[in-house]
Write an enzyme that holds these catalytic residues in place. Structure first.
Site, mmCIF file in Angstrom:
data_model
loop_
_atom_site.group_PDB
_atom_site.id
_atom_site.type_symbol
_atom_site.label_atom_id
_atom_site.label_comp_id
_atom_site.label_asym_id
_atom_site.label_seq_id
_atom_site.Cartn_x
_atom_site.Cartn_y
_atom_site.Cartn_z
ATOM 1 N N CYS A 149 94.440 13.221 26.709
ATOM 2 C CA CYS A 149 94.028 12.548 25.601
ATOM 3 C C CYS A 149 92.478 12.762 25.330
ATOM 4 O O CYS A 149 91.847 12.756 26.543
ATOM 5 C CB CYS A 149 94.230 11.081 25.215
ATOM 6 S SG CYS A 149 93.750 9.993 26.450
ATOM 7 N N CYS A 169 40.971 35.732 81.885
ATOM 8 C CA CYS A 169 40.839 36.826 81.968
ATOM 9 C C CYS A 169 42.068 37.592 80.921
ATOM 10 O O CYS A 169 43.161 36.765 81.131
ATOM 11 C CB CYS A 169 41.307 37.627 83.452
ATOM 12 S SG CYS A 169 41.314 39.353 83.574
ATOM 13 N N CYS A 204 79.936 53.522 66.153
ATOM 14 C CA CYS A 204 80.910 52.338 66.297
ATOM 15 C C CYS A 204 81.910 52.086 64.890
ATOM 16 O O CYS A 204 82.720 51.390 64.863
ATOM 17 C CB CYS A 204 80.147 51.222 66.631
ATOM 18 S SG CYS A 204 79.286 50.237 65.309
ATOM 19 N N CYS A 254 67.928 47.983 53.833
ATOM 20 C CA CYS A 254 68.170 46.693 54.172
ATOM 21 C C CYS A 254 68.890 46.159 55.357
ATOM 22 O O CYS A 254 68.764 44.657 55.387
ATOM 23 C CB CYS A 254 68.368 45.870 52.470
ATOM 24 S SG CYS A 254 70.100 46.255 52.432
ATOM 25 N N CYS A 287 83.777 14.310 20.130
ATOM 26 C CA CYS A 287 82.414 14.169 19.192
ATOM 27 C C CYS A 287 81.452 13.326 20.031
ATOM 28 O O CYS A 287 80.183 13.010 19.483
ATOM 29 C CB CYS A 287 82.904 13.485 17.952
ATOM 30 S SG CYS A 287 83.549 11.878 18.116
#
Length: 537
Positions: A297, A175, A239, A247, A314
């Site tokens: 270095c 039901c 408040c 948002c 390099c």
């Protein structure tokens, strides 16, 4: 020490001669003169209403009464319908008038019972299977019989389980008849009724979508946004918490919700770690692991188990390494590293300033609370003056809080400002710089100069009056400037589009940067939105 009204003059915020110091006036040439727009700002109407609990309940009762009257049904049935259709009165009416019988069956408010118990002296409870008289049995629209004890246990369990109790149905497994609010009122204990009605109230806000709760922790107010055409969804709750209705993030004008979402996601994004690795490290030529240089270095040694030694500059093997001072074009990896470094340096520039103003904003909120709860009372006692006549100090702090919030989000705005619009960027940075300079003046005045009057036994009336004029002036100027800055940024600096077109015609196609910065026409555009009508050639 007490002072008479004649000794201390309390200045109204519309005072025209705001700054008594000539040097202060001179430094404000591009920043003040804005008080004449203040009345216009005050006349702007709010597009939202903050609702207390009793206001929400009134709206809820009105909707229930409206449905009950329109459909000629009981309020219990109207509640069941509104809960099912998420408090949409129009949806309820559309479904009801389209097919009443189907709607009744769907919601569980049956017109005819499915069980006929008329004439039976003793009725068996469908849960405990004990026999009871008709007065000891309760039923809903389906008429399945259950004793009061079993109903109480069933309803109590549903309420304890959570907000699903608002849509509780008949205990009979096959039901779907709805259990009406009248039965809950009759059966449930006081503490369970209170919990049920808390869920009932919250469902009206959270499911109805007309209102939204204030997201501040512990706040019980909701906001009804008027749905005006404005793109600014910033609202201020009772408040004192300000947030975006759209948002539910902290209030973020002048930037839109999409920009806020992108910026906050970027601040958490792991891709920034990748950028850092690309910009601050180099791959070992042998094992390809990223290596960070930690000594001076250029002789590098990869960690175990690789141990490969190479030149940092390099990336060639250190064994037999010769000078690598000759220029060679960047390879693809080097180009990527340079781009990554530029990107992370740019992001760091904007994030550092965003974070600074975020911290300053939080500190200003804390300082405001301290001022209102402690120091304002202390100053009132020193001056022998009611706190109501010192509210200009509170207004100054409130303005500092708001301006810190706006300035914080201008850095997110600047980060996403397109690089192919250098004129707009230059104009934006000019306006942002003026805003930052003006805010710092106001913040210093409220934070440092106000301290001189605290902790003293008496204050020279003339000195305090001069301070009051200065603080009110800075507050008014800063307020109006920031309000217009927000409007200008929300409008995409549209005034600059016309300004740029006009300038191009006058300068033979040169940009703002090529023509030496802001020309007189651009300054007039700036003065128009800032309210300064006294710029000189």
């Amino acid at each position: 020490m007490d002072h008479s009204d004649d000794e201390i003059m309390y200045i109204d915020s519309e005072e025209e001669n705001l700054l008594s110091d000539d040097e202060e006036r001179e430094s404000d040439e591009n920043y003040d003169g804005l008080a004449d727009q203040d009345d216009h700002m005050k006349r702007s109407k709010k597009s939202y209403v903050v609702l207390k609990e009793e206001d929400i309940r009134k709206h809820q009762r009105d909707d229930i009464e409206r449905v009950s009257t329109a459909l000629s049904i009981s309020q219990v049935e109207a509640i069941a319908l509104l809960l099912h259709y998420q408090w949409s009165v129009s949806k309820v009416e559309d479904e009801w008038f389209a097919d009443e019988e189907k709607t009744r069956e769907t919601v569980g408010i049956l017109k005819e019972p499915v069980v006929d118990l008329n004439g039976e002296k003793e009725i068996e409870c469908g849960i405990c299977f004990e026999s009871y008289t008709g007065g000891e049995i309760e039923r809903v629209s389906c008429a399945h019989p259950y004793c009061i004890t079993c109903w109480t246990g069933y309803i109590t369990t549903k309420i304890e389980d959570g907000s699903g109790c608002l849509r509780v149905v008949c205990p009979e497994p096959s039901c779907s008849a709805a259990v009406g609010q009248d039965l809950i009122d009759k059966i449930a204990k006081k503490e369970h009724k209170e919990k049920y009605y808390t869920y009932f109230l919250r469902s009206y806000v959270e499911e109805g979508k007309k209102f939204k709760w204030c997201p501040s922790p512990g706040c019980e107010y909701a906001v009804d946004f008027g749905g005006s055409s404005t793109s600014n969804y910033d609202v201020s709750c009772l408040c004192s918490f300000k947030f975006c209705w759209d948002c539910c993030e902290d209030a973020h004008s002048p930037v839109d919700c999409d920009t806020v979402s992108k910026w906050l996601l970027k601040n958490k994004d792991e891709s920034e770690n990748t950028n850092w690795i690309l910009s601050k490290t180099k791959p070992c030529p042998k094992c390809k692991r990223p290596i960070e240089k930690n000594q001076g270095c250029s002789h590098m040694s990869c960690s175990a188990p690789c141990r490969f030694q190479f030149c940092w500059i390099c990336l060639k093997p250190w064994s037999g390494h010769a000078a690598c001072n000759k220029f060679k074009g960047d390879n693809e990896d080097e180009t990527k590293r340079k781009r990554a470094k530029e990107a992370i340096d740019r992001y760091h520039h904007y994030f550092e300033r965003w974070e600074f103003n975020q911290s300053s904003w939080l500190k200003a909120i804390s300082d405001l609370e301290k001022w209102q709860s402690v120091q304002l009372k202390e100053l009132s006692a020193i001056l022998g003056t009611p706190e109501t006549q010192l509210q200009f100090t509170v207004e100054a702090w409130l303005q500092i809080v708001e301006c810190r919030r706006v300035l914080k989000w201008t850095y997110a705005y600047g980060y996403y400002l397109l690089d192919h619009e250098p004129d707009k960027r230059l104009f934006f940075e000019y306006l942002q710089g003026e805003a930052e300079t003006g805010l710092e003046r106001l913040h210093h005045c409220a934070e440092e100069e106000l301290k001189q009057f605290i902790g003293r036994t008496e204050v020279p009336p003339k000195k305090f009056t001069e301070f009051q004029v200065k603080l009110i002036g800075l507050t008014t100027v800063t307020k109006t400037y920031f309000e217009n800055l927000v409007k200008a940024l929300e409008n995409g600096l549209a005034d600059l589009v016309y300004s740029k077109t006009k300038q191009t015609e006058e300068s033979g196609g040169k940009s703002i940067e090529e023509s030496g910065g802001l020309n007189l026409y651009d300054q007039m555009i700036f003065s128009q939105f800032s309210g300064d009508e006294h710029l000189e050639d």
